[in-house]
Scaffold this motif. Structure first.
Motif, PDB file in Angstrom:
ATOM      1  N   GLY A 284     -26.847  15.392 -35.185  1.00  0.00           N
ATOM      2  CA  GLY A 284     -27.437  16.606 -34.645  1.00  0.00           C
ATOM      3  C   GLY A 284     -28.550  16.351 -33.639  1.00  0.00           C
ATOM      4  N   ILE A 285     -28.753  17.336 -32.766  1.00  0.00           N
ATOM      5  CA  ILE A 285     -29.833  17.292 -31.773  1.00  0.00           C
ATOM      6  C   ILE A 285     -30.716  18.520 -31.986  1.00  0.00           C
ATOM      7  CG2 ILE A 285     -30.408  17.428 -29.314  1.00  0.00           C
ATOM      8  CD1 ILE A 285     -27.711  16.067 -28.753  1.00  0.00           C
ATOM      9  N   ILE A 286     -32.027  18.299 -32.086  1.00  0.00           N
ATOM     10  CA  ILE A 286     -32.979  19.413 -32.191  1.00  0.00           C
ATOM     11  C   ILE A 286     -34.059  19.190 -31.139  1.00  0.00           C
ATOM     12  CG2 ILE A 286     -34.580  20.667 -33.671  1.00  0.00           C
ATOM     13  CD1 ILE A 286     -33.075  19.677 -36.093  1.00  0.00           C
ATOM     14  N   LYS A 287     -34.100  20.084 -30.150  1.00  0.00           N
ATOM     15  CA  LYS A 287     -35.062  19.938 -29.050  1.00  0.00           C
ATOM     16  C   LYS A 287     -35.868  21.222 -28.858  1.00  0.00           C
ATOM     17  CE  LYS A 287     -32.697  16.407 -26.269  1.00  0.00           C
ATOM     18  NZ  LYS A 287     -32.264  16.028 -24.904  1.00  0.00           N
ATOM     19  N   TYR A 288     -37.118  21.040 -28.456  1.00  0.00           N
ATOM     20  CA  TYR A 288     -37.978  22.179 -28.136  1.00  0.00           C
ATOM     21  C   TYR A 288     -38.625  21.948 -26.772  1.00  0.00           C
ATOM     22  CZ  TYR A 288     -41.870  25.478 -28.283  1.00  0.00           C
ATOM     23  OH  TYR A 288     -42.760  26.478 -27.982  1.00  0.00           O
ATOM     24  N   TYR A 289     -38.409  22.888 -25.838  1.00  0.00           N
ATOM     25  CA  TYR A 289     -38.937  22.794 -24.484  1.00  0.00           C
ATOM     26  C   TYR A 289     -40.044  23.851 -24.316  1.00  0.00           C
ATOM     27  CZ  TYR A 289     -34.292  20.676 -23.575  1.00  0.00           C
ATOM     28  OH  TYR A 289     -33.154  19.911 -23.617  1.00  0.00           O
ATOM     29  N   ASP A 290     -41.265  23.407 -23.998  1.00  0.00           N
ATOM     30  CA  ASP A 290     -42.340  24.382 -23.797  1.00  0.00           C
ATOM     31  C   ASP A 290     -42.976  24.279 -22.402  1.00  0.00           C
ATOM     32  OD1 ASP A 290     -43.698  22.029 -24.051  1.00  0.00           O
ATOM     33  OD2 ASP A 290     -45.020  22.684 -25.676  1.00  0.00           O
ATOM     34  N   SER A 291     -42.325  23.534 -21.502  1.00  0.00           N
ATOM     35  CA  SER A 291     -42.888  23.400 -20.149  1.00  0.00           C
ATOM     36  C   SER A 291     -41.874  23.734 -19.059  1.00  0.00           C
ATOM     37  CB  SER A 291     -43.435  21.982 -19.929  1.00  0.00           C
ATOM     38  OG  SER A 291     -42.404  21.015 -20.112  1.00  0.00           O
ATOM     39  N   THR A 292     -40.665  24.142 -19.440  1.00  0.00           N
ATOM     40  CA  THR A 292     -39.629  24.512 -18.458  1.00  0.00           C
ATOM     41  C   THR A 292     -40.042  25.785 -17.724  1.00  0.00           C
ATOM     42  OG1 THR A 292     -37.896  23.552 -19.835  1.00  0.00           O
ATOM     43  CG2 THR A 292     -37.214  25.155 -18.177  1.00  0.00           C
ATOM     44  N   HIS A 293     -39.902  25.799 -16.416  1.00  0.00           N
ATOM     45  CA  HIS A 293     -40.199  27.009 -15.652  1.00  0.00           C
ATOM     46  C   HIS A 293     -38.998  27.941 -15.692  1.00  0.00           C
ATOM     47  CE1 HIS A 293     -41.169  29.633 -12.184  1.00  0.00           C
ATOM     48  NE2 HIS A 293     -42.423  29.365 -12.536  1.00  0.00           N
ATOM     49  N   LYS A 294     -39.261  29.224 -15.655  1.00  0.00           N
ATOM     50  CA  LYS A 294     -38.170  30.215 -15.763  1.00  0.00           C
ATOM     51  C   LYS A 294     -37.130  30.037 -14.662  1.00  0.00           C
ATOM     52  CE  LYS A 294     -40.383  33.911 -13.079  1.00  0.00           C
ATOM     53  NZ  LYS A 294     -40.786  35.333 -13.066  1.00  0.00           N
ATOM     54  N   SER A 295     -37.562  29.524 -13.484  1.00  0.00           N
ATOM     55  CA  SER A 295     -36.615  29.333 -12.374  1.00  0.00           C
ATOM     56  C   SER A 295     -35.613  28.219 -12.665  1.00  0.00           C
ATOM     57  CB  SER A 295     -37.379  29.019 -11.087  1.00  0.00           C
ATOM     58  OG  SER A 295     -38.126  27.811 -11.234  1.00  0.00           O
ATOM     59  N   GLU A 296     -35.945  27.334 -13.592  1.00  0.00           N
ATOM     60  CA  GLU A 296     -35.071  26.215 -13.935  1.00  0.00           C
ATOM     61  C   GLU A 296     -34.177  26.530 -15.132  1.00  0.00           C
ATOM     62  OE1 GLU A 296     -37.780  22.350 -13.242  1.00  0.00           O
ATOM     63  OE2 GLU A 296     -38.628  23.754 -14.705  1.00  0.00           O
ATOM     64  N   LEU A 297     -34.474  27.623 -15.839  1.00  0.00           N
ATOM     65  CA  LEU A 297     -33.868  27.874 -17.144  1.00  0.00           C
ATOM     66  C   LEU A 297     -32.343  27.916 -17.099  1.00  0.00           C
ATOM     67  CD1 LEU A 297     -34.258  28.560 -20.173  1.00  0.00           C
ATOM     68  CD2 LEU A 297     -34.291  30.973 -19.496  1.00  0.00           C
ATOM     69  N   VAL A 298     -31.776  28.740 -16.225  1.00  0.00           N
ATOM     70  CA  VAL A 298     -30.321  28.931 -16.209  1.00  0.00           C
ATOM     71  C   VAL A 298     -29.600  27.623 -15.920  1.00  0.00           C
ATOM     72  CG1 VAL A 298     -28.408  30.082 -15.044  1.00  0.00           C
ATOM     73  CG2 VAL A 298     -30.448  31.383 -15.655  1.00  0.00           C
ATOM     74  N   GLU A 299     -30.112  26.831 -14.998  1.00  0.00           N
ATOM     75  CA  GLU A 299     -29.481  25.549 -14.668  1.00  0.00           C
ATOM     76  C   GLU A 299     -29.497  24.611 -15.870  1.00  0.00           C
ATOM     77  OE1 GLU A 299     -27.378  22.868 -12.324  1.00  0.00           O
ATOM     78  OE2 GLU A 299     -27.850  24.995 -11.958  1.00  0.00           O
ATOM     79  N   ILE A 300     -30.621  24.586 -16.591  1.00  0.00           N
ATOM     80  CA  ILE A 300     -30.713  23.715 -17.771  1.00  0.00           C
ATOM     81  C   ILE A 300     -29.774  24.215 -18.873  1.00  0.00           C
ATOM     82  CG2 ILE A 300     -32.247  22.914 -19.622  1.00  0.00           C
ATOM     83  CD1 ILE A 300     -34.523  22.936 -17.581  1.00  0.00           C
ATOM     84  N   LEU A 301     -29.717  25.523 -19.070  1.00  0.00           N
ATOM     85  CA  LEU A 301     -28.787  26.079 -20.060  1.00  0.00           C
ATOM     86  C   LEU A 301     -27.353  25.729 -19.697  1.00  0.00           C
ATOM     87  CD1 LEU A 301     -30.218  29.679 -20.774  1.00  0.00           C
ATOM     88  CD2 LEU A 301     -30.657  27.565 -22.006  1.00  0.00           C
ATOM     89  N   LYS A 302     -27.034  25.845 -18.421  1.00  0.00           N
ATOM     90  CA  LYS A 302     -25.675  25.502 -17.960  1.00  0.00           C
ATOM     91  C   LYS A 302     -25.346  24.052 -18.300  1.00  0.00           C
ATOM     92  CE  LYS A 302     -24.582  23.658 -14.229  1.00  0.00           C
ATOM     93  NZ  LYS A 302     -24.397  23.180 -12.840  1.00  0.00           N
ATOM     94  N   ASN A 303     -26.288  23.137 -18.038  1.00  0.00           N
ATOM     95  CA  ASN A 303     -26.052  21.717 -18.291  1.00  0.00           C
ATOM     96  C   ASN A 303     -25.866  21.434 -19.778  1.00  0.00           C
ATOM     97  OD1 ASN A 303     -26.264  21.165 -15.565  1.00  0.00           O
ATOM     98  ND2 ASN A 303     -28.440  20.663 -15.654  1.00  0.00           N
ATOM     99  N   ILE A 304     -26.632  22.136 -20.626  1.00  0.00           N
ATOM    100  CA  ILE A 304     -26.476  21.956 -22.077  1.00  0.00           C
ATOM    101  C   ILE A 304     -25.095  22.426 -22.518  1.00  0.00           C
ATOM    102  CG2 ILE A 304     -27.291  22.722 -24.356  1.00  0.00           C
ATOM    103  CD1 ILE A 304     -30.115  22.907 -23.129  1.00  0.00           C
ATOM    104  N   ILE A 305     -24.672  23.572 -21.997  1.00  0.00           N
ATOM    105  CA  ILE A 305     -23.364  24.108 -22.370  1.00  0.00           C
ATOM    106  C   ILE A 305     -22.251  23.153 -21.945  1.00  0.00           C
ATOM    107  CG2 ILE A 305     -21.706  25.961 -21.883  1.00  0.00           C
ATOM    108  CD1 ILE A 305     -24.159  27.853 -21.656  1.00  0.00           C
ATOM    109  N   VAL A 306     -22.320  22.663 -20.712  1.00  0.00           N
ATOM    110  CA  VAL A 306     -21.301  21.732 -20.212  1.00  0.00           C
ATOM    111  C   VAL A 306     -21.259  20.474 -21.073  1.00  0.00           C
ATOM    112  CG1 VAL A 306     -20.683  20.213 -18.284  1.00  0.00           C
ATOM    113  CG2 VAL A 306     -21.363  22.583 -17.839  1.00  0.00           C
ATOM    114  N   GLU A 307     -22.428  19.978 -21.451  1.00  0.00           N
ATOM    115  CA  GLU A 307     -22.496  18.778 -22.286  1.00  0.00           C
ATOM    116  C   GLU A 307     -21.863  19.034 -23.655  1.00  0.00           C
ATOM    117  OE1 GLU A 307     -25.878  15.522 -23.516  1.00  0.00           O
ATOM    118  OE2 GLU A 307     -26.416  17.647 -23.670  1.00  0.00           O
ATOM    119  N   GLN A 308     -22.122  20.212 -24.219  1.00  0.00           N
ATOM    120  CA  GLN A 308     -21.555  20.555 -25.523  1.00  0.00           C
ATOM    121  C   GLN A 308     -20.027  20.669 -25.441  1.00  0.00           C
ATOM    122  OE1 GLN A 308     -23.410  20.967 -28.586  1.00  0.00           O
ATOM    123  NE2 GLN A 308     -24.780  19.857 -27.196  1.00  0.00           N
ATOM    124  N   ILE A 309     -19.541  21.317 -24.389  1.00  0.00           N
ATOM    125  CA  ILE A 309     -18.088  21.455 -24.202  1.00  0.00           C
ATOM    126  C   ILE A 309     -17.451  20.072 -24.026  1.00  0.00           C
ATOM    127  CG2 ILE A 309     -16.275  22.343 -22.683  1.00  0.00           C
ATOM    128  CD1 ILE A 309     -17.570  24.554 -24.314  1.00  0.00           C
TER     129      ILE A 309
END
Length: 578
Positions: free
Chosen positions: A290-315
């Protein structure tokens, strides 16, 4: 011969003990402990053991979705559901109390119509304008003058809202004791799911029935740590309070083995327990996966791109779309993120928030007939039969329409199944089909004034939803409204309660959103801030089987131009994140 069905072998020792016991239980069930399976198998066990009995085994669920899930599981098991009933407390009250005994209520005896929250909001808005009251963001019914005028309007219109369903039900049970006695005589057991979400009136309604026959078997099951609907009046009663109210003895016990999550996930959500569950993992997942991560410094402008990358990695790692969930504290946070992710990942499906042409309304016969008309005949036949029975009960009891007794649920399904679909306008097909149904019942719809009004309002509202939201409206499009959605789930924390996913991705974990501003600025609610936040974080984290990604993104400003800050209760927890 002892009754010992093979499906009991699928339960662990504690589940099997509870399933087959004649004791009354108050069960604390940790997340992933097999609560829904226990309720389903208990219903199946009691139905099989007493298969010659006409008494009902009843499951009271908090949501329609939970009731549908139990129905689907029973259907898949091939269980005879003749004397099994699943539904919400409001549906239970309508089916067992109000419809059969409306003639004993001064409010109901001359007929009534159930209204939904859409009509309630419309009435309240009109009344507030008439009284020149500015309600702001407050609940209009919290203003005494508005509430008084609203209740009078309901009475004058012979209408009943969701709150009145419960109030009229408890009044009937207490004022006419034979009603509770009659109902108790046809019930063998109650299974109350998510009891931490039960309000005072709901406890009382069930207690009035059980007190008339203390042989009724009762099981409450839930998790006080997931009591996130306190604002709606939910009350968590302990075993002593429940025993006193129901006047029978209850045994307190736990389901503490978690089949869902890894030990690391459990160790994280235990930081937010309000009451200790003793949860431990019996999951097949290996903790080092399992992976458990907490991000508290990501800027809102970067959020969607990072979410996309996590989803692609999971798939890419073989996680199915349906096993990935994106969650935020509030709906408004989800819409733009969902839209952007769909554009960036067009090859993936998303079970995201959208608007259907038909607003969910299980008390409206025209909604239920839409569900039958726009789902395939021959699939889930027993569930279709149950819906058809509901339609006829509503027409006969709520609208007092005379329908020949020979016209039963099979007759209704036969007429509906013969309505020939086409690829043209879905609304035109629906209207033509409704007239065919009523013609088969020898009813002229226009002659039934109240029912005809409800029909026209249903058509008008559906057409408006289509127009306002630019929805496609062919027959095939309407079929999609009732299909089980597939793909990556996008929902709120409240919305995913009861669900589970291999990977959970949460964002918007900020003070003012989690918790809501009212728990930060309202003096009357400030003392509840820590409690409410811990419960929401507990629900959020415990949805994950294996992987959890949490974001308290930066860049948002409050109305005072101050930056939103990460959820304090989350920041204060020490955990070895990846």
């Amino acid at each position: 011969m002892k009754y010992n069905p093979v499906f009991l072998d699928e339960l662990n020792n504690k589940q099997r003990e509870v399933c087959t016991s004649t004791k009354n239980y108050v069960l604390t069930a940790c997340p992933g402990s097999g609560k829904t399976r226990l309720i389903t198998y208990r219903l199946a066990y009691l139905q099989g053991k007493y298969n010659d009995s006409r008494k009902y085994n009843i499951a009271i669920t908090y949501t329609n979705r939970a009731a549908d899930e139990i129905d689907r599981r029973l259907d898949d098991m091939g269980v005879d559901m003749t004397n099994i009933w699943c539904g919400t407390i409001h549906q239970f009250c309508m089916h067992f109390i109000i419809r059969p005994y409306a003639m004993y209520s001064d409010y109901l005896r001359y007929g009534y119509k159930i209204i939904d929250d859409y009509v309630t909001k419309q009435y309240c808005s009109e009344i507030a304008k008439e009284l020149n009251i500015n309600v702001g963001y407050n609940d209009p019914l919290s203003f005494p003058k508005i509430k008084e005028a609203y209740l009078k309007k309901l009475y004058d219109n012979q209408e009943v809202d969701f709150d009145l369903i419960l109030k009229l039900s408890i009044h009937l049970l207490k004022s006419k004791s034979f009603i509770a006695e009659n109902i108790s005589s046809i019930i063998r057991s109650f299974q109350i799911d998510e009891f931490q979400d039960t309000n005072e009136l709901q406890y009382q309604i069930l207690a009035e029935i059980v007190k008339q026959d203390k042989h009724i078997n009762v099981m409450f099951v839930g998790d006080p740590n997931q009591s996130i609907f306190g604002s709606l009046g939910a009350v968590v009663k302990n075993v002593e309070e429940i025993s006193k109210l129901f006047q029978i003895n209850f045994v307190e016990d736990k389901l503490d083995g978690c089949y869902r999550s890894t030990s690391r996930i459990i160790s994280l959500y235990k930081h937010f327990e309000v009451e200790q569950t003793g949860a431990f993992s019996i999951s097949n997942q290996k903790d080092n996966l399992g992976i458990i991560k907490y991000y508290d410094s990501t800027h809102k402008s970067e959020l969607v791109e990072i979410l996309k990358n996590i989803i692609v990695e999971q798939i890419d790692n073989g996680i199915p779309e349906e096993e990935i969930c994106i969650v935020a504290p509030q709906w408004f946070q989800l819409f733009s993120v969902s839209k952007d992710l769909k554009e960036k990942l067009p090859m993936l499906k998303f079970d995201a928030p959208d608007i259907s042409a038909f607003k969910y309304d299980p008390f409206n016969p025209f909604y239920l007939m839409a569900k039958l008309l726009f789902t395939k005949p021959g699939k889930r036949v027993r569930i279709r039969k149950r819906i058809a029975t509901q339609v006829l009960n509503i027409l006969r009891n709520d609208f007092q329409i005379f329908i020949d007794e020979k016209f039963d649920e099979y007759s209704l399904l036969n007429v509906i199944n013969q309505c020939k679909p086409n690829n043209g306008d879905g609304i035109l097909f629906y209207k033509a089909s409704i007239y065919s149904v009523f013609s088969a019942m020898n009813i002229v719809l226009e002659d039934e004034e109240t029912l005809f009004d409800v029909f026209n309002i249903f058509i008008e509202r559906s057409s408006k939803r289509i127009y306002d939201n630019h929805l496609p409206s062919s027959y095939n499009d309407f079929m999609k409204c009732f299909m089980e959605k597939q793909g990556i789930v996008v929902n709120t924390i409240h919305g995913v309660k009861g669900e589970e996913f291999t990977t959970v991705i949460a964002f918007g974990l900020l003070n003012g959103r989690l918790p809501n501003w009212q728990y930060i600025t309202n003096p009357e609610k400030k003392h509840l801030r820590n409690l409410e936040t811990k419960k929401l974080l507990y629900v959020l984290i415990s949805r994950a089987k294996e992987n959890l990604y949490m974001f308290s993104e930066r860049g948002y400003l409050t109305s005072n131009q101050n930056p939103y800050t990460p959820t304090e209760e989350l920041v204060n927890v020490t955990f070895d994140y990846d």
